[in-house]
Motif scaffolding. Structure first.
Motif, mmCIF file in Angstrom:
data_model
loop_
_atom_site.group_PDB
_atom_site.id
_atom_site.type_symbol
_atom_site.label_atom_id
_atom_site.label_comp_id
_atom_site.label_asym_id
_atom_site.label_seq_id
_atom_site.Cartn_x
_atom_site.Cartn_y
_atom_site.Cartn_z
ATOM 1 N N UNK A 169 0.870 -1.179 0.000
ATOM 2 C CA UNK A 169 0.000 0.000 0.000
ATOM 3 C C UNK A 169 0.899 1.218 0.000
ATOM 4 N N UNK A 170 0.714 2.115 -0.962
ATOM 5 C CA UNK A 170 1.580 3.286 -1.092
ATOM 6 C C UNK A 170 1.152 4.383 -0.110
ATOM 7 N N UNK A 171 1.376 4.060 1.161
ATOM 8 C CA UNK A 171 1.019 4.982 2.237
ATOM 9 C C UNK A 171 1.865 4.621 3.441
ATOM 10 N N UNK A 183 2.947 3.387 6.892
ATOM 11 C CA UNK A 183 2.253 2.423 7.760
ATOM 12 C C UNK A 183 1.579 3.048 8.973
ATOM 13 N N UNK A 184 2.233 4.032 9.602
ATOM 14 C CA UNK A 184 1.635 4.679 10.771
ATOM 15 C C UNK A 184 0.381 5.450 10.375
ATOM 16 N N UNK A 185 0.457 6.193 9.269
ATOM 17 C CA UNK A 185 -0.721 6.918 8.793
ATOM 18 C C UNK A 185 -1.839 5.949 8.415
ATOM 19 N N UNK A 186 -1.463 4.817 7.805
ATOM 20 C CA UNK A 186 -2.458 3.816 7.394
ATOM 21 C C UNK A 186 -3.189 3.240 8.606
ATOM 22 N N UNK A 187 -2.449 2.863 9.637
ATOM 23 C CA UNK A 187 -3.090 2.280 10.820
ATOM 24 C C UNK A 187 -3.914 3.315 11.586
ATOM 25 N N UNK A 188 -3.426 4.558 11.627
ATOM 26 C CA UNK A 188 -4.208 5.609 12.299
ATOM 27 C C UNK A 188 -5.528 5.843 11.570
ATOM 28 N N UNK A 189 -5.465 5.914 10.242
ATOM 29 C CA UNK A 189 -6.672 6.135 9.448
ATOM 30 C C UNK A 189 -7.678 5.000 9.651
ATOM 31 N N UNK A 190 -7.217 3.748 9.523
ATOM 32 C CA UNK A 190 -8.113 2.602 9.666
ATOM 33 C C UNK A 190 -8.663 2.501 11.082
ATOM 34 N N UNK A 191 -7.817 2.780 12.072
ATOM 35 C CA UNK A 191 -8.280 2.731 13.452
ATOM 36 C C UNK A 191 -9.425 3.699 13.705
ATOM 37 N N UNK A 192 -9.288 4.921 13.190
ATOM 38 C CA UNK A 192 -10.335 5.936 13.381
ATOM 39 C C UNK A 192 -11.597 5.560 12.613
ATOM 40 N N UNK A 193 -11.443 5.150 11.353
ATOM 41 C CA UNK A 193 -12.606 4.772 10.547
ATOM 42 C C UNK A 193 -13.372 3.606 11.182
ATOM 43 N N UNK A 194 -12.650 2.563 11.613
ATOM 44 C CA UNK A 194 -13.317 1.396 12.170
ATOM 45 C C UNK A 194 -13.900 1.682 13.552
ATOM 46 N N UNK A 195 -13.217 2.467 14.368
ATOM 47 C CA UNK A 195 -13.785 2.853 15.669
ATOM 48 C C UNK A 195 -15.090 3.617 15.480
ATOM 49 N N UNK A 207 -4.009 9.685 -3.007
ATOM 50 C CA UNK A 207 -5.135 9.106 -2.270
ATOM 51 C C UNK A 207 -6.408 9.907 -2.547
ATOM 52 N N UNK A 208 -7.456 9.172 -2.919
ATOM 53 C CA UNK A 208 -8.793 9.756 -3.068
ATOM 54 C C UNK A 208 -9.652 9.217 -1.931
ATOM 55 N N UNK A 209 -10.298 10.089 -1.199
ATOM 56 C CA UNK A 209 -11.135 9.627 -0.086
ATOM 57 C C UNK A 209 -12.430 10.412 -0.048
ATOM 58 N N UNK A 210 -13.489 9.721 0.348
ATOM 59 C CA UNK A 210 -14.783 10.383 0.454
ATOM 60 C C UNK A 210 -15.653 9.646 1.471
ATOM 61 N N UNK A 211 -16.639 10.338 1.989
ATOM 62 C CA UNK A 211 -17.630 9.775 2.888
ATOM 63 C C UNK A 211 -18.999 10.117 2.327
ATOM 64 N N UNK A 212 -19.882 9.127 2.263
ATOM 65 C CA UNK A 212 -21.220 9.392 1.748
ATOM 66 C C UNK A 212 -22.201 8.415 2.382
ATOM 67 N N UNK A 213 -23.477 8.689 2.218
ATOM 68 C CA UNK A 213 -24.561 7.868 2.771
ATOM 69 C C UNK A 213 -25.356 7.291 1.618
ATOM 70 N N UNK A 214 -25.590 5.982 1.669
ATOM 71 C CA UNK A 214 -26.305 5.310 0.587
ATOM 72 C C UNK A 214 -27.021 4.082 1.132
#
Length: 434
Positions: free
Chosen positions: A328-330, A332-344, A416-423
């Motif tokens: 993953x071209x990111x 590792x610390x940023x990747x785990x922080x991002x996933x941790x926040x999203x999943x929490x 990185x492209x990121x978005x949040x939406x409701x569907x």
């Protein structure tokens, strides 16, 4: 005199525009360079005409802000003052060489348009390879550190560079109208070079310290994730041992019901005790089996830790990882922080619903890695734009910084492209990493 000011302004503008081209190539379109040239020309003409050295701050700052806006990279704020200082040093070295060789004085140099243009060409020719080397070193060793630095520290470094540029201008122009000896000229040029090297050394020491701190924090987070991952594996192993240990007792109980033909009680016992145990174990094993496609330990550990936490809280978890994920071209610390926040966030939100569901998709689309996390939630009236703001939350004090932090992390990456939406009643968080 106005002609001298105009030629001096154009020469400075030409040198600095070349600096911008070398330091930013290929991240800036060719159409932007005439804008820098015109802006530099006008601002330096005002500076020379008003004979105001402090106006240099305006000339460099305005163009640096414009460069940051065009490149969308905050650290590019350093390029213009850095290029200006290198140009000043090289130009003064050439004039000093001419002073030694031909007795050329600074006063005569400042009054001769032909000499100005000639030395401008020499300076550009000499500074191009120097700036190219600076760009290579900058991108190889410093950019990764600068991208992770706080805005306050970046601002402090930028201010230091601007002050250094102003001091070099002040020292270089102090003898503009005076006749000085070779020795005095030498001391002036030496002072400029040493002051620049001293400032650059201090900045490099700060950057090295920041990098070491970041590496130490990275190792700590990596070990914490690994430790958490190990604990979860041990928990699964203990669950399996417990299930195996109870297997004979369970079979004995089933046999007793069957032997005595107590089929109704057997059905009740099966549905109340055996089936929930089987479903729970199956879901945990399914989570573990799906994560076998992930080859990155830090990614696997954070996903397994959070997904097992969700399963243990009776959340219906669906995992889809169809492809092998080996890179993953990111960071590792940023990747785990991002996933941790999203999943929490996803776990907290779906636990508020009557039937909590959490879905995870991790796969590849061409060469990109695509992550999609969706969950059930209760709409509390916050817009997606509000969710990204600091301290905006419906959870009470101490919350409201997660998505704000994720946004800050992801905005440092151009890939990185990121978005949040409701569907369809689901809150969906999508990240695509190229």
């Amino acid at each position: 005199m106005i002609t001298i000011y105009l030629i001096s302004s154009i020469c400075c503008a030409m040198m600095l525009t070349c600096d911008v081209f070398i330091l930013t190539h290929p991240h800036l379109s060719i159409k932007k360079y005439p804008i820098f040239f015109l802006l530099f020309s006008v601002l330096f003409f005002i500076q020379y005409y008003s004979n105001s050295s402090p106006f240099l701050f305006v000339s460099l700052a305005v163009n640096s802000i414009l460069l940051v806006k065009f490149t969308r990279q905050l650290y590019s704020f350093f390029y213009i003052p850095l290029g200006y200082m290198i140009n000043c040093i090289i130009l003064n070295l050439f004039v000093f060489a001419a002073n030694i060789s031909w007795g050329l004085s600074i006063k005569k140099f400042n009054a001769d348009i032909f000499l100005m243009i000639q030395f401008m060409i020499y300076t550009i020719a000499a500074s191009c390879p120097v700036l190219y080397l600076v760009r290579r070193l900058f991108r190889k060793y410093l950019i990764s550190t600068l991208e992770k630095m706080s805005k306050k520290l970046l601002t402090l470094i930028a201010l230091t560079l601007f002050l250094c540029a102003f001091m070099i201008l002040t020292m270089a122009s102090f003898f503009d109208t005076l006749e000085i000896t070779h020795r005095e000229f030498f001391f002036m040029v030496s002072s400029i070079v040493l002051f620049f090297l001293f400032t650059a050394s201090l900045i490099l020491i700060v950057l090295h310290t920041v990098k070491e701190n970041y590496e130490a924090r990275k190792k700590v987070e990596y070990l914490e994730n690994l430790n958490e991952y190990t604990k979860n594996l041990e928990m699964v192993y203990n669950n399996l041992r417990s299930f195996r240990h109870d297997y004979i007792n369970i079979m004995t109980s089933l046999a007793a019901y069957i032997d005595e033909k107590r089929y109704e009680e057997l059905a009740a016992f099966f549905h109340e005790h055996i089936l929930p145990m089987q479903e729970n174990l199956t879901q945990k094993n399914a989570a573990l089996n799906n994560l076998l496609h992930i080859r990155l330990l830090e990614l696997k550990s954070i996903l397994y830790t959070k997904l097992l936490l969700a399963v243990n809280q009776d959340i219906e978890v669906h995992i889809d990882i169809p492809d092998d994920i080996d890179s993953v071209h990111m960071d590792p610390v940023d990747l785990t922080r991002m996933l941790g926040i999203y999943l929490d966030n996803a776990i907290e939100a779906c636990l508020e619903t009557e039937h909590p569901v959490l879905n995870l998709h991790l796969g590849k689309m061409n060469q990109d890695v695509v992550l999609i996390i969706s969950n059930t939630f209760i709409d509390k009236g916050l817009s997606i734009a509000q969710m990204y703001k600091k301290d905006v939350t419906t959870k009470g004090d101490g919350h409201g910084i997660g998505l704000y932090n994720v946004s800050g992390i992801l905005n440092r990456y151009d890939n990185i492209y990121h978005e949040i939406f409701i569907e369809d009643g689901l809150f969906i968080q999508k990240v695509q990493i190229s």
